[in-house]
Design an enzyme around this catalytic site. Structure first.
Site, PDB file in Angstrom:
ATOM      1  N   THR A  79      -1.713 -10.548  -6.005  1.00  0.00           N
ATOM      2  CA  THR A  79      -3.216 -10.095  -6.774  1.00  0.00           C
ATOM      3  C   THR A  79      -3.220 -11.148  -7.619  1.00  0.00           C
ATOM      4  O   THR A  79      -3.650 -12.313  -8.000  1.00  0.00           O
ATOM      5  CB  THR A  79      -3.419  -8.582  -7.458  1.00  0.00           C
ATOM      6  OG1 THR A  79      -2.924  -7.859  -6.494  1.00  0.00           O
ATOM      7  CG2 THR A  79      -4.617  -8.486  -7.737  1.00  0.00           C
ATOM      8  N   ASN A 158      -3.805  -6.849   6.718  1.00  0.00           N
ATOM      9  CA  ASN A 158      -3.164  -5.545   5.822  1.00  0.00           C
ATOM     10  C   ASN A 158      -3.419  -5.183   6.568  1.00  0.00           C
ATOM     11  O   ASN A 158      -2.810  -3.425   6.635  1.00  0.00           O
ATOM     12  CB  ASN A 158      -3.011  -5.530   3.943  1.00  0.00           C
ATOM     13  CG  ASN A 158      -4.367  -5.775   3.923  1.00  0.00           C
ATOM     14  OD1 ASN A 158      -5.075  -6.600   3.867  1.00  0.00           O
ATOM     15  ND2 ASN A 158      -4.709  -4.331   3.041  1.00  0.00           N
ATOM     16  N   SER A 206       3.912 -11.967  -2.333  1.00  0.00           N
ATOM     17  CA  SER A 206       4.389 -10.143  -3.245  1.00  0.00           C
ATOM     18  C   SER A 206       6.189 -10.042  -2.990  1.00  0.00           C
ATOM     19  O   SER A 206       6.222  -9.835  -1.385  1.00  0.00           O
ATOM     20  CB  SER A 206       3.599  -9.164  -3.034  1.00  0.00           C
ATOM     21  OG  SER A 206       3.653  -8.941  -3.105  1.00  0.00           O
ATOM     22  N   HIS A 208       7.152  -7.191  -3.226  1.00  0.00           N
ATOM     23  CA  HIS A 208       7.421  -5.963  -2.271  1.00  0.00           C
ATOM     24  C   HIS A 208       6.507  -5.382  -1.249  1.00  0.00           C
ATOM     25  O   HIS A 208       6.521  -4.389  -0.297  1.00  0.00           O
ATOM     26  CB  HIS A 208       6.152  -4.700  -3.638  1.00  0.00           C
ATOM     27  CG  HIS A 208       4.947  -4.611  -4.008  1.00  0.00           C
ATOM     28  ND1 HIS A 208       4.647  -3.484  -2.513  1.00  0.00           N
ATOM     29  CD2 HIS A 208       3.899  -5.088  -3.685  1.00  0.00           C
ATOM     30  CE1 HIS A 208       3.361  -4.087  -3.092  1.00  0.00           C
ATOM     31  NE2 HIS A 208       3.234  -4.520  -4.193  1.00  0.00           N
ATOM     32  N   CYS A 333      -6.041   0.849   0.217  1.00  0.00           N
ATOM     33  CA  CYS A 333      -5.660   0.732  -0.708  1.00  0.00           C
ATOM     34  C   CYS A 333      -7.263   1.837  -1.360  1.00  0.00           C
ATOM     35  O   CYS A 333      -7.950   1.762  -2.626  1.00  0.00           O
ATOM     36  CB  CYS A 333      -6.743  -1.209  -1.222  1.00  0.00           C
ATOM     37  SG  CYS A 333      -4.978  -2.313  -0.543  1.00  0.00           S
TER      38      CYS A 333
END
Ligand SMILES: *Cc1c(COP(=O)(O)O)cnc(C)c1O
Length: 404
Positions: A79, A158, A206, A208, A333
């Site tokens: 992000t 995603n 990212s 994770h 999300c």
């Protein structure tokens, strides 16, 4: 005694996040209390050890995407990397232009900064996608203008796992003198990425999403042909060569580095294992529910993703029936809201089918037994929910013969 792990559902939501690899955890721990120094402390061994650990991790992250270590800026995640890329480039665009191009299926970490830039006077073209979800290079080409400063297109989606034609987009941007950013949070570590071969100027990562810790990521910023200039968005100490201030979280960065190293060396073999599991899952689901619809291209797709709609059922009811599995419906999300996902809408999936979708995200700990079990349970649940709807008695819910 029943342990917590035994009571937890089978995890099939690896696009939301992934568990840390045990080797990642093991590498991180010493940096929390033992070699806990500040990597910016130049006057003693604590600082030197921390700095060496950070630089080793930088080398490893760089090796994963084929760039040099100096081109890696550690951030708090993808992000922040997306925000830094978009606001950072826009702030210095100046005379070159105020036009940005992107795609309707992007992550909110790109869409919301673009919206903010629009409010600040930039012009943003958000391209539609065809029903398979793969942005057309010709559409991008037609959207680029002399005043376009940046194209941003995610490497892998995603929700539906669909891949962008990065090489073609990179070549197009080079030819037009437009900077090319890609959000590779879902792609890195799962498919090969080489920023030189693909002509990428900025790339968000990212940890994770690739078996590293949460709260750490990176932005790749090209230094040669062209050298990309960015206005830092976090000020206060000149860390990361002045591109992102803040004391580097050494343990997080070390964990990210190990995750990158594991992905670089083991990623290809794991991807082909997961592709086998994903294809097995789809074959089993299709055998029991021939009218299911796969959302997005099956060819240009992450190997561990499957996103399917089951006509005649509600995704929320399906998730309730599948509580033994950790899955998501619509967008992870935004699943707190009952809005259908903006990605499925962009593909033209009708609202009822968008609401009837499940996202399967397979990962390192998943086995054939996991995918067989979720296929059996899904088929049974869909048949039961359809029977309830039509008021007919529940049909036989035994599983079809396992597909191979
Ligand atoms: C998860 C994700 C992000 C956000 O990453 P964080 O590291 O959690 O900030 C951004 N873009 C995509 C495509 C993602 O999947």
């Amino acid at each position: 005694m029943v342990t917590l792990a035994e009571r937890l559902p089978v995890y099939l939501d690896h696009h939301a996040t992934t568990p840390c690899d045990a080797r990642v955890v093991e590498a991180m721990v010493p940096h929390l209390a033992g070699t806990f120094g500040n990597a910016a402390s130049r006057s003693h061994a604590y600082g030197w050890a921390a700095d060496a650990a950070v630089e080793q991790a930088r080398d490893r992250v760089a090796a994963l995407i084929g760039c040099t270590p100096k081109e890696i800026v550690f951030t708090s995640g993808a992000t922040e990397a997306d925000n830094l890329a978009l606001f950072g480039v826009a702030a210095l665009a100046g005379e070159r232009g105020r036009h940005l191009v992107s795609v309707a299926t992007e992550h909110k970490a790109v869409l919301e900064p673009l919206e903010a830039l629009r409010r600040r006077g930039f012009e943003v073209t958000l391209l539609p996608v065809p029903p398979d979800g793969v942005v057309r290079v010709a559409d991008v080409e037609a959207a680029l203008r002399p005043d376009t400063v940046l194209l941003t297109v995610m490497a892998a989606n995603n929700e539906i796992g669909v891949l962008a034609p990065l090489g073609a987009l990179g070549a197009l941007c080079k030819a037009r003198g437009v900077l090319f950013h890609t959000d590779a949070a879902q792609a890195a570590g799962h498919i090969p990425l080489d920023v030189e071969a693909l002509g990428i100027d900025l790339l968000s990562l990212s940890a994770h999403k690739m078996y590293g810790p949460k709260g750490i990521g990176a932005l790749y910023v090209r230094r040669r042909r062209p050298m990309v200039r960015l206005e830092p968005q976090m000020l206060g100490g000149g860390h990361e060569r002045g591109r992102r201030a803040g004391t580097p979280p050494v343990h997080q960065i070390v964990g990210f580095g190990v995750a990158a190293e594991i992905a670089r060396t083991e990623g290809a073999a794991e991807a082909s294992r997961l592709r086998g599991l994903r294809d097995r899952l789809l074959a089993a689901l299709r055998a029991g529910l021939p009218d299911l619809r796969v959302n997005g291209s099956l060819d240009a797709r992450l190997p561990h993703n499957l996103n399917v709609s089951f006509p005649g059922v509600e995704g929320e009811a399906l998730l309730m029936a599948l509580r033994a599995f950790a899955l998501s419906s619509g967008a992870a999300c935004t699943s707190a809201t009952l809005e259908p996902s903006h990605v499925l809408r962009a593909l033209g999936v009708p609202s009822d089918l968008a609401h009837a979708s499940l996202r399967f995200g397979l990962g390192r700990r998943n086995t054939e037994a996991d995918v067989d079990a979720v296929a059996v349970a899904t088929i049974a649940a869909v048949r039961r929910l359809r029977a309830l709807r039509s008021g007919a008695p529940a049909p036989e819910t035994s599983a079809p013969a396992a597909a191979s």
